[in-house]
Design a protein around this motif. Structure first.
Motif, PDB file in Angstrom:
ATOM      1  N   PHE A  32       0.876  -1.133  -0.440  1.00  0.00           N
ATOM      2  CA  PHE A  32       0.307   0.150  -0.031  1.00  0.00           C
ATOM      3  C   PHE A  32       1.386   1.421  -0.018  1.00  0.00           C
ATOM      4  O   PHE A  32       0.742   1.710  -0.527  1.00  0.00           O
ATOM      5  CB  PHE A  32      -1.004  -0.161   1.356  1.00  0.00           C
ATOM      6  CG  PHE A  32      -2.117  -0.913   0.924  1.00  0.00           C
ATOM      7  CD1 PHE A  32      -2.890  -0.917   0.220  1.00  0.00           C
ATOM      8  CD2 PHE A  32      -2.267  -2.096   2.629  1.00  0.00           C
ATOM      9  CE1 PHE A  32      -4.029  -1.918  -0.351  1.00  0.00           C
ATOM     10  CE2 PHE A  32      -3.641  -2.494   2.456  1.00  0.00           C
ATOM     11  CZ  PHE A  32      -3.951  -2.853   0.982  1.00  0.00           C
ATOM     12  N   ILE A  33       2.043   1.165   0.470  1.00  0.00           N
ATOM     13  CA  ILE A  33       2.727   2.295   0.918  1.00  0.00           C
ATOM     14  C   ILE A  33       3.135   3.107  -0.431  1.00  0.00           C
ATOM     15  O   ILE A  33       3.729   3.789  -1.197  1.00  0.00           O
ATOM     16  CB  ILE A  33       3.929   2.508   1.886  1.00  0.00           C
ATOM     17  CG1 ILE A  33       2.784   2.118   3.517  1.00  0.00           C
ATOM     18  CG2 ILE A  33       5.339   3.238   2.026  1.00  0.00           C
ATOM     19  CD1 ILE A  33       4.008   1.725   4.624  1.00  0.00           C
ATOM     20  N   GLU A  34       4.205   1.517  -0.950  1.00  0.00           N
ATOM     21  CA  GLU A  34       3.977   1.560  -2.480  1.00  0.00           C
ATOM     22  C   GLU A  34       3.528   2.006  -3.698  1.00  0.00           C
ATOM     23  O   GLU A  34       3.680   3.290  -4.389  1.00  0.00           O
ATOM     24  CB  GLU A  34       4.641   0.595  -3.104  1.00  0.00           C
ATOM     25  CG  GLU A  34       6.264  -0.329  -2.878  1.00  0.00           C
ATOM     26  CD  GLU A  34       6.463  -1.958  -3.614  1.00  0.00           C
ATOM     27  OE1 GLU A  34       5.679  -2.203  -4.349  1.00  0.00           O
ATOM     28  OE2 GLU A  34       7.309  -2.658  -2.609  1.00  0.00           O
ATOM     29  N   GLN A  35       2.078   1.907  -3.787  1.00  0.00           N
ATOM     30  CA  GLN A  35       0.919   2.915  -3.987  1.00  0.00           C
ATOM     31  C   GLN A  35       0.313   3.999  -3.785  1.00  0.00           C
ATOM     32  O   GLN A  35      -0.115   5.028  -4.380  1.00  0.00           O
ATOM     33  CB  GLN A  35      -0.072   2.074  -3.928  1.00  0.00           C
ATOM     34  CG  GLN A  35       0.591   0.629  -4.801  1.00  0.00           C
ATOM     35  CD  GLN A  35      -0.828  -0.274  -4.571  1.00  0.00           C
ATOM     36  OE1 GLN A  35      -1.737   0.248  -5.664  1.00  0.00           O
ATOM     37  NE2 GLN A  35      -1.240  -1.621  -3.964  1.00  0.00           N
ATOM     38  N   GLY A  36       1.554   5.265  -2.402  1.00  0.00           N
ATOM     39  CA  GLY A  36       1.246   5.591  -2.316  1.00  0.00           C
ATOM     40  C   GLY A  36       0.125   6.198  -1.554  1.00  0.00           C
ATOM     41  O   GLY A  36       0.106   7.707  -0.695  1.00  0.00           O
ATOM     42  N   ALA A  37      -0.084   5.219  -0.261  1.00  0.00           N
ATOM     43  CA  ALA A  37      -0.979   5.564   0.707  1.00  0.00           C
ATOM     44  C   ALA A  37      -0.448   5.690   2.023  1.00  0.00           C
ATOM     45  O   ALA A  37       0.865   5.061   2.238  1.00  0.00           O
ATOM     46  CB  ALA A  37      -1.946   4.307   0.712  1.00  0.00           C
ATOM     47  N   VAL A 175      -5.107  -7.033  -1.621  1.00  0.00           N
ATOM     48  CA  VAL A 175      -3.770  -5.924  -1.875  1.00  0.00           C
ATOM     49  C   VAL A 175      -4.359  -5.483  -2.788  1.00  0.00           C
ATOM     50  O   VAL A 175      -5.266  -3.564  -2.951  1.00  0.00           O
ATOM     51  CB  VAL A 175      -2.877  -5.979  -1.538  1.00  0.00           C
ATOM     52  CG1 VAL A 175      -2.202  -4.536  -1.929  1.00  0.00           C
ATOM     53  CG2 VAL A 175      -2.191  -6.448   0.042  1.00  0.00           C
ATOM     54  N   GLY A 176      -4.449  -5.825  -4.262  1.00  0.00           N
ATOM     55  CA  GLY A 176      -5.040  -5.621  -6.132  1.00  0.00           C
ATOM     56  C   GLY A 176      -6.320  -5.439  -5.455  1.00  0.00           C
ATOM     57  O   GLY A 176      -6.829  -4.049  -5.855  1.00  0.00           O
ATOM     58  N   LYS A 177      -6.798  -5.960  -4.882  1.00  0.00           N
ATOM     59  CA  LYS A 177      -8.566  -6.178  -5.024  1.00  0.00           C
ATOM     60  C   LYS A 177      -8.971  -4.957  -3.787  1.00  0.00           C
ATOM     61  O   LYS A 177      -9.792  -4.263  -4.140  1.00  0.00           O
ATOM     62  CB  LYS A 177      -9.562  -6.497  -4.410  1.00  0.00           C
ATOM     63  CG  LYS A 177     -10.466  -6.885  -4.601  1.00  0.00           C
ATOM     64  CD  LYS A 177     -11.201  -6.363  -5.818  1.00  0.00           C
ATOM     65  CE  LYS A 177     -11.482  -7.380  -6.924  1.00  0.00           C
ATOM     66  NZ  LYS A 177     -11.855  -7.317  -8.474  1.00  0.00           N
ATOM     67  N   ILE A 178      -8.574  -4.201  -2.773  1.00  0.00           N
ATOM     68  CA  ILE A 178      -8.423  -3.346  -2.378  1.00  0.00           C
ATOM     69  C   ILE A 178      -7.381  -1.872  -2.090  1.00  0.00           C
ATOM     70  O   ILE A 178      -8.519  -0.910  -1.985  1.00  0.00           O
ATOM     71  CB  ILE A 178      -7.892  -3.587  -0.532  1.00  0.00           C
ATOM     72  CG1 ILE A 178      -8.561  -4.341   0.439  1.00  0.00           C
ATOM     73  CG2 ILE A 178      -8.129  -2.744   0.779  1.00  0.00           C
ATOM     74  CD1 ILE A 178      -7.756  -5.314   1.480  1.00  0.00           C
ATOM     75  N   SER A 179      -6.991  -2.613  -3.024  1.00  0.00           N
ATOM     76  CA  SER A 179      -6.858  -0.794  -4.097  1.00  0.00           C
ATOM     77  C   SER A 179      -7.545  -0.667  -5.335  1.00  0.00           C
ATOM     78  O   SER A 179      -7.665   0.988  -5.178  1.00  0.00           O
ATOM     79  CB  SER A 179      -5.338  -1.108  -4.750  1.00  0.00           C
ATOM     80  OG  SER A 179      -4.150  -1.231  -3.613  1.00  0.00           O
ATOM     81  N   GLU A 180      -7.773  -1.067  -5.291  1.00  0.00           N
ATOM     82  CA  GLU A 180      -9.155  -1.355  -7.166  1.00  0.00           C
ATOM     83  C   GLU A 180     -10.345  -0.221  -5.903  1.00  0.00           C
ATOM     84  O   GLU A 180     -10.419   0.775  -6.825  1.00  0.00           O
ATOM     85  CB  GLU A 180      -9.345  -2.820  -7.723  1.00  0.00           C
ATOM     86  CG  GLU A 180     -10.400  -2.126  -9.131  1.00  0.00           C
ATOM     87  CD  GLU A 180     -10.145  -3.603  -8.999  1.00  0.00           C
ATOM     88  OE1 GLU A 180     -11.889  -4.350  -8.871  1.00  0.00           O
ATOM     89  OE2 GLU A 180      -9.357  -4.161  -9.148  1.00  0.00           O
ATOM     90  N   MET A 181     -10.041  -1.160  -5.008  1.00  0.00           N
ATOM     91  CA  MET A 181     -11.951  -0.565  -4.528  1.00  0.00           C
ATOM     92  C   MET A 181     -11.333   0.637  -4.222  1.00  0.00           C
ATOM     93  O   MET A 181     -12.428   1.624  -3.723  1.00  0.00           O
ATOM     94  CB  MET A 181     -12.232  -1.390  -3.089  1.00  0.00           C
ATOM     95  CG  MET A 181     -12.724  -2.384  -3.857  1.00  0.00           C
ATOM     96  SD  MET A 181     -13.386  -3.956  -2.901  1.00  0.00           S
ATOM     97  CE  MET A 181     -14.341  -3.444  -1.584  1.00  0.00           C
ATOM     98  N   ILE A 182     -10.252   1.520  -2.872  1.00  0.00           N
ATOM     99  CA  ILE A 182     -10.109   2.821  -2.388  1.00  0.00           C
ATOM    100  C   ILE A 182      -9.422   3.457  -3.372  1.00  0.00           C
ATOM    101  O   ILE A 182      -9.500   5.327  -3.681  1.00  0.00           O
ATOM    102  CB  ILE A 182      -9.440   2.464  -1.514  1.00  0.00           C
ATOM    103  CG1 ILE A 182      -7.505   2.032  -1.572  1.00  0.00           C
ATOM    104  CG2 ILE A 182     -10.429   1.706  -0.737  1.00  0.00           C
ATOM    105  CD1 ILE A 182      -7.007   2.851  -0.772  1.00  0.00           C
TER     106      ILE A 182
END
Length: 183
Positions: A32-37, A175-182
């Motif tokens: 999540f941190i790598e994606q900027g969260a 993680v991919g699904k949660i990332s997509e949802m938010i």
């Protein structure tokens, strides 16, 4: 996952205590941190750090950012509940943790409540399993069914805001699904 900013400006809470499965907290947090969260590790009992369980022995120590009793689910875009046998079993006896999970599921701003491995025990305790289609580590399948859930053996299962996965092998899909949802 790529080193992107698709989750920039998003906040994710990971609720855990001693005995969380090491890979199920650390790997999602880092992804999540790598994606900027921005990710906060929440806990109970005024702990400043919590110790992982790593397969068959105690693992790494992780710093707790905030106590669950001092934050609001509305402060976050997603809530993640790692497994391990010890972590969810302890958290389901803590009223602050169970209340936070219930509130996160009903909060407008929270778009995903994710639970992996034994984490869905917390969905049972908070009443969220009833009527939901979920997956989990196979050993708690009967607990989920007894709580009124439909259990399926899939890598990642979404039911409304609830996102569930079976084990550490499913972390990337989880993680991919949660990332997509938010996002």
């Amino acid at each position: 996952m790529s080193n992107s900013n698709e989750l920039k400006g998003k906040k994710i809470a990971i609720l855990a205590t001693h005995g969380f499965e090491q890979s199920e907290l650390i790997k999602p947090r880092d992804m999540f941190i790598e994606q900027g969260a921005e990710v906060d590790i929440l806990s109970v009992d005024e702990q400043s750090s919590i110790k992982a369980w790593d397969e068959d022995d105690w693992g790494k120590t992780v710093k707790v950012d905030k106590q669950v009793s001092t934050v609001s689910p509305e402060d976050y875009d997603a809530l993640v509940l790692p497994g391990g046998q010890i972590n969810p079993d302890v958290l389901r006896t803590k009223d602050d943790a169970v209340t936070f999970i219930k509130r996160a599921n009903s909060a407008n701003g929270v778009k995903a409540v994710g639970a992996i491995c034994h984490g869905p025990w917390l969905l049972v305790e908070s009443g969220l399993a009833k009527g939901a289609t979920l997956t989990s580590f196979p050993s708690i399948r009967t607990d989920l069914k007894n709580a009124g859930a439909t259990w399926v053996d899939d890598k990642v299962v979404v039911h409304d805001k609830l996102v569930t996965s079976r084990n550490p092998d499913d972390i990337s899909a989880f993680v991919g699904k949660i990332s997509e949802m938010i996002a």
